[in-house]
Scaffold this motif. Sequence first.
Motif, mmCIF file in Angstrom:
data_model
loop_
_atom_site.group_PDB
_atom_site.id
_atom_site.type_symbol
_atom_site.label_atom_id
_atom_site.label_comp_id
_atom_site.label_asym_id
_atom_site.label_seq_id
_atom_site.Cartn_x
_atom_site.Cartn_y
_atom_site.Cartn_z
ATOM 1 N N VAL A 22 0.848 -1.189 0.000
ATOM 2 C CA VAL A 22 0.000 0.000 0.000
ATOM 3 C C VAL A 22 0.886 1.242 0.000
ATOM 4 O O VAL A 22 1.756 1.391 0.855
ATOM 5 C CB VAL A 22 -0.934 0.026 1.238
ATOM 6 N N ALA B 4 0.960 4.854 0.864
ATOM 7 C CA ALA B 4 0.125 5.652 1.771
ATOM 8 C C ALA B 4 0.015 7.095 1.290
ATOM 9 O O ALA B 4 0.619 8.008 1.861
ATOM 10 C CB ALA B 4 0.692 5.594 3.189
ATOM 11 N N ALA C 243 -3.526 4.244 -0.720
ATOM 12 C CA ALA C 243 -4.456 4.385 0.403
ATOM 13 C C ALA C 243 -5.757 5.011 -0.071
ATOM 14 O O ALA C 243 -6.845 4.663 0.401
ATOM 15 C CB ALA C 243 -3.817 5.235 1.495
ATOM 16 N N ALA D 178 -1.587 3.406 7.389
ATOM 17 C CA ALA D 178 -1.979 2.651 6.204
ATOM 18 C C ALA D 178 -1.786 1.155 6.409
ATOM 19 O O ALA D 178 -2.614 0.346 5.968
ATOM 20 C CB ALA D 178 -1.178 3.126 4.996
ATOM 21 N N SER E 9 -5.009 -1.342 6.389
ATOM 22 C CA SER E 9 -5.138 -2.258 5.253
ATOM 23 C C SER E 9 -4.719 -3.686 5.570
ATOM 24 O O SER E 9 -4.935 -4.583 4.754
ATOM 25 C CB SER E 9 -4.269 -1.750 4.101
ATOM 26 N N ALA F 221 2.939 -1.213 4.115
ATOM 27 C CA ALA F 221 2.643 0.101 3.533
ATOM 28 C C ALA F 221 3.909 0.932 3.439
ATOM 29 O O ALA F 221 4.788 0.855 4.302
ATOM 30 C CB ALA F 221 1.586 0.833 4.359
#
Length: 209
Positions: A10, A12, A36, A62, A66, A70
């Motif tokens: 991810v 962020a 994100a 993040a 998730s 991240a």
Amino acid sequence: MVRAIEGRLVVATHNAGKLAEMRELLDHYGVKAVSAGELGLPEPEETGSTFLENSRLKALAAAEGSASPALADDSGLCVDALGGEPGIYSARWAGPDRDFAIGRAAVEEALRVAGAQAPFAAHFICVLTLAFPDGETSSFEGRVDGELVFPPRGSLVFGYDPIFLPEGLSKTFGEMTLEEKQAIPPDGSPALSHRARAFQAFAKACFGV
């Protein structure tokens, strides 16, 4: 080496420009990146007093939101004649809508009010933080020095790029393509941009290259 990244990563950010730059860099390592913003994760309040603190809090938010690794970026423009401002507040200088034409004009006006004379020494800093859902983090910093130029130059507009002329070069970041700005030299020499330099350190720690 830091812990291996498994599955998606991810990024962020809710900033399309930063996401494009990060995807360009991550693609070289076969890493699938999702932002994100695409996941509907909220943007955490940036309460840190340094790039490192803000990068870390965004990465942790993040990763926890998730349940995936991240990668967060906190970066900004630091102008010597303005005591390092806008610094960690670079995005805020662009107003609530993140209109960086406003931010660039605000920097030029601040220099005028300060009575500063060209050349206007400045540097970009980027801190990348990799975070895992269990709270483990690793951070990496990149910096590039240069000077500011007015009026802005370049149609490839992202942030403060059109007013930043890297040291030793004749083109602003705003006059460079994304590929040119983000290129990672195969011989291991420093990349051109602050974000790419931070990514070089990240890639060495994560992928051994």
